[in-house]
Design a protein around this motif. Sequence first.
Motif, PDB file in Angstrom:
ATOM      1  N   GLY A 175       3.802   2.470   5.688  1.00 55.80           N
ATOM      2  CA  GLY A 175       4.943   3.058   5.013  1.00 55.80           C
ATOM      3  C   GLY A 175       4.944   2.853   3.524  1.00 55.80           C
ATOM      4  N   VAL A 176       5.831   3.565   2.879  1.00 55.27           N
ATOM      5  CA  VAL A 176       6.103   3.361   1.456  1.00 55.27           C
ATOM      6  C   VAL A 176       7.564   2.934   1.367  1.00 55.27           C
ATOM      7  N   PHE A 177       7.788   1.697   0.920  1.00 56.53           N
ATOM      8  CA  PHE A 177       9.120   1.100   0.999  1.00 56.53           C
ATOM      9  C   PHE A 177       9.702   0.738  -0.362  1.00 56.53           C
ATOM     10  N   ASN A 178       9.022   1.144  -1.439  1.00 52.05           N
ATOM     11  CA  ASN A 178       9.543   0.811  -2.767  1.00 52.05           C
ATOM     12  C   ASN A 178       9.578   2.059  -3.640  1.00 52.05           C
ATOM     13  N   GLY A 179      10.789   2.503  -3.955  1.00 54.75           N
ATOM     14  CA  GLY A 179      10.961   3.740  -4.715  1.00 54.75           C
ATOM     15  C   GLY A 179      10.570   3.607  -6.181  1.00 54.75           C
ATOM     16  N   THR A 180      10.780   2.423  -6.754  1.00 54.76           N
ATOM     17  CA  THR A 180      10.475   2.235  -8.175  1.00 54.76           C
ATOM     18  C   THR A 180       8.999   2.490  -8.461  1.00 54.76           C
ATOM     19  N   THR A 181       8.129   1.936  -7.631  1.00 58.33           N
ATOM     20  CA  THR A 181       6.699   2.136  -7.866  1.00 58.33           C
ATOM     21  C   THR A 181       6.309   3.599  -7.664  1.00 58.33           C
ATOM     22  N   THR A 182       6.899   4.263  -6.681  1.00 59.04           N
ATOM     23  CA  THR A 182       6.617   5.689  -6.495  1.00 59.04           C
ATOM     24  C   THR A 182       7.033   6.470  -7.736  1.00 59.04           C
ATOM     25  N   PHE A 183       8.221   6.160  -8.242  1.00 57.42           N
ATOM     26  CA  PHE A 183       8.748   6.843  -9.427  1.00 57.42           C
ATOM     27  C   PHE A 183       7.822   6.633 -10.626  1.00 57.42           C
ATOM     28  N   PHE A 263      -2.096   7.820  -5.723  1.00 54.46           N
ATOM     29  CA  PHE A 263      -1.801   6.443  -5.324  1.00 54.46           C
ATOM     30  C   PHE A 263      -0.345   6.284  -4.905  1.00 54.46           C
ATOM     31  N   ARG A 264      -0.126   5.525  -3.841  1.00 47.29           N
ATOM     32  CA  ARG A 264       1.210   5.044  -3.502  1.00 47.29           C
ATOM     33  C   ARG A 264       1.070   3.566  -3.116  1.00 47.29           C
ATOM     34  N   LEU A 265       2.155   2.823  -3.278  1.00 46.91           N
ATOM     35  CA  LEU A 265       2.136   1.425  -2.859  1.00 46.91           C
ATOM     36  C   LEU A 265       2.416   1.383  -1.356  1.00 46.91           C
ATOM     37  N   VAL A 266       1.351   1.192  -0.585  1.00 45.44           N
ATOM     38  CA  VAL A 266       1.437   1.352   0.866  1.00 45.44           C
ATOM     39  C   VAL A 266       1.554  -0.008   1.566  1.00 45.44           C
ATOM     40  N   ALA A 267       2.483  -0.087   2.495  1.00 38.57           N
ATOM     41  CA  ALA A 267       2.621  -1.281   3.337  1.00 38.57           C
ATOM     42  C   ALA A 267       2.003  -0.998   4.701  1.00 38.57           C
ATOM     43  N   THR A 268       1.231  -1.952   5.195  1.00 40.07           N
ATOM     44  CA  THR A 268       0.663  -1.823   6.531  1.00 40.07           C
ATOM     45  C   THR A 268       1.050  -3.053   7.346  1.00 40.07           C
ATOM     46  N   VAL A 269       1.609  -2.803   8.512  1.00 42.38           N
ATOM     47  CA  VAL A 269       2.088  -3.897   9.362  1.00 42.38           C
ATOM     48  C   VAL A 269       1.421  -3.775  10.726  1.00 42.38           C
ATOM     49  N   GLU A 270       0.655  -4.787  11.080  1.00 42.49           N
ATOM     50  CA  GLU A 270       0.060  -4.850  12.420  1.00 42.49           C
ATOM     51  C   GLU A 270       0.342  -6.242  12.970  1.00 42.49           C
ATOM     52  N   GLU A 271       0.100  -6.448  14.242  1.00 41.75           N
ATOM     53  CA  GLU A 271       0.406  -7.754  14.816  1.00 41.75           C
ATOM     54  C   GLU A 271      -0.349  -8.850  14.065  1.00 41.75           C
ATOM     55  N   GLY A 272       0.378  -9.755  13.443  1.00 35.40           N
ATOM     56  CA  GLY A 272      -0.231 -10.867  12.729  1.00 35.40           C
ATOM     57  C   GLY A 272      -0.703 -10.543  11.324  1.00 35.40           C
ATOM     58  N   LYS A 273      -0.426  -9.320  10.863  1.00 42.43           N
ATOM     59  CA  LYS A 273      -0.943  -8.901   9.561  1.00 42.43           C
ATOM     60  C   LYS A 273       0.055  -8.032   8.792  1.00 42.43           C
ATOM     61  N   VAL A 274       0.332  -8.435   7.558  1.00 46.16           N
ATOM     62  CA  VAL A 274       1.161  -7.603   6.682  1.00 46.16           C
ATOM     63  C   VAL A 274       0.418  -7.462   5.355  1.00 46.16           C
ATOM     64  N   GLU A 275       0.260  -6.231   4.915  1.00 45.82           N
ATOM     65  CA  GLU A 275      -0.508  -5.988   3.696  1.00 45.82           C
ATOM     66  C   GLU A 275       0.215  -4.980   2.799  1.00 45.82           C
ATOM     67  N   ILE A 276       0.316  -5.310   1.513  1.00 49.32           N
ATOM     68  CA  ILE A 276       0.882  -4.389   0.519  1.00 49.32           C
ATOM     69  C   ILE A 276      -0.213  -4.101  -0.483  1.00 49.32           C
ATOM     70  N   LYS A 277      -0.494  -2.834  -0.696  1.00 53.94           N
ATOM     71  CA  LYS A 277      -1.644  -2.489  -1.520  1.00 53.94           C
ATOM     72  C   LYS A 277      -1.503  -1.071  -2.049  1.00 53.94           C
ATOM     73  N   PRO A 278      -1.849  -0.803  -3.313  1.00 49.04           N
ATOM     74  CA  PRO A 278      -1.858   0.584  -3.778  1.00 49.04           C
ATOM     75  C   PRO A 278      -3.014   1.303  -3.081  1.00 49.04           C
TER      76      PRO A 278
END
Lengths: 337, 337
Positions: A175-183, A263-278
């Motif tokens: 997902g993309v959960f931060n509007g400021t970075t998108t803007f 580019f978007r600041l993308v969040a990825t959530v899987e079991e045991g793993k959380v990653e935030i990355k452009p």
Amino acid sequence: MNSLSLSIIGFGNVGRGVAEVLYTKMPHFKKKYGINIKVVSITDTSATIWDQEAINLREAIETKNHFGSLKFWGNEYEVYKLDPMEVVKEIDADVIIDVTNDKNASKWHLEALKRGKGVVTSNKPPVVFDYKELVDLANSKNLPYLFEATVMAGTPIINLLKEEILADSVKRISGVFNGTTTFILTSIETGMTFKEALKQAQTAGIAERDPSNDLKGIDAAYKATILHHLAFYPIDFKEVHIEGIENLSEEEIREAKKEGTPFRLVATVEEGKVEIKPKKVYENGPLAVSGTSNVAVIETDLLGELMLKGSGAGIKETASGVVGDIIRAAVSIYKYL
Amino acid sequence: MNSLSLSIIGFGNVGRGVAEVLYTKMPHFKKKYGINIKVVSITDTSATIWDQEAINLREAIETKNHFGSLKFWGNEYEVYKLDPMEVVKEIDADVIIDVTNDKNASKWHLEALKRGKGVVTSNKPPVVFDYKELVDLANSKNLPYLFEATVMAGTPIINLLKEEILADSVKRISGVFNGTTTFILTSIETGMTFKEALKQAQTAGIAERDPSNDLKGIDAAYKATILHHLAFYPIDFKEVHIEGIENLSEEEIREAKKEGTPFRLVATVEEGKVEIKPKKVYENGPLAVSGTSNVAVIETDLLGELMLKGSGAGIKETASGVVGDIIRAAVSIYKYL
């Protein structure tokens, strides 16, 4: 009709938005849900106003808007020096509404639950760092602990994960959960410098004066961590991989856009793993949101891909989540009144 | 652990999908929700198999798959001649699962509710035509009457409207709720004739042998009517404006696509108004879905636009909705067991 009584802690944009929605839509809520809600106290950084009979929300909003502070509340009323912890301890209320950004608010939440009060919050850190303790305590006392507005404002990602798709097992949430970075990214794509883009975002009220939580990915990481708590199990925030947008160059950002994979600041959530990355995303794909839109793509074993998109910020939009939770709390507490 | 007992009525694709998910994921559901579910009877057009101790779902699925009918259920078991109404009246079960397409199934639902049984259904006509009577009866007896799978398969549009966005007032829902028409329109866009496109859809198992309900917009109208019942009030199906895709010419369809505004069969739901109509939609807009994807754009006073997109068909996807409702029913009934 019994009344559910609330203490509102925090009277910035979100707090006033909540008061406004409660004030405007209460007749509708009474009719639709058979509930009555009264606010017995409101606390800002200067003071607490308290009226066990019910505060006139219209007057409270106008006082704050015109004078900047609740301590200027009219002469005929009492203004108190109570801080949030004292409010939780001393004021008789069924539910505490924490709409502050206070990082140490967990202690108010815990104190409230111990005293038999429910909690509704838009404040992320308590849910990120003390989820298990808070939710376990709430469950053991059969009290609502609700936080829809912490992720994607009122867009119902939290309650969708908690209450819907009950037969499905979540495999991944992107997902993309931060509007400021998108803007900021989209402004740079159209030719602005990073500095200009940030300034514009601040002028538009999208970015805060200190934008580092957004730019460094902390805000998105908070939200993704909360989703991991819910979809899998409580994860330690220290284990979250966080990379913000501050190391992307303007050239990289424009080049990626030109190639059809901005580019978007993308969040990825899987079991045991959380990653935030452009990440570069497909221009016509679900993650290529614009403005303050947020999006979550939930992958499950049965449904395949489910996509929920909506506002991730805004006063009314955040109030939608907080007030929705207040109604949910009222309906659940009413059963026991 | 108490068991929730089910009578499954209908053992086509959806019924078998439900049995498969229950069979495969029951250990997971037990652990996650603290519930136990057993199927005590299954009815197809030929027979009813009944075992009050619990039917072996694996064997039931294999019997149906290999022999085409439940009447060939193994020698050591009893096969009964009970029809659905007799099942509702004579078999002891907590919840009836109607996964047929029977247009006259309301009478089973009403009989079940009168006898204190909950109902979970993927069958649209009862919910379209007898919503008020069914829901009022269920509410008066505190019984679940659940129908998530009637719209967008398991994509949780129904429960989102019922249980989430509680503070919001819905202004409009726009959506694409019929995958067959989308499939046919996109095939024609790429050069097929209407006939070829329909045949391909039938071969792929997307369109039924008699596709008129899809092509004429009846299926989409059923779904949109259910959303109107939920978002506003029960509306008479006779008031629904329905226009299918059967009067569009192949040229019109291709021309619209070329102009970047392809046709989709769009449903619009507003207070007192339900309309199904082929409309030109923006190629990059939310309504330009492809394949069997369905989408709903919900406009509300606080959130602005909220978009939910996901599978609108498929065996696992539909089973997701039915089994999700079974779990919801189990959790709510368990409180009273």
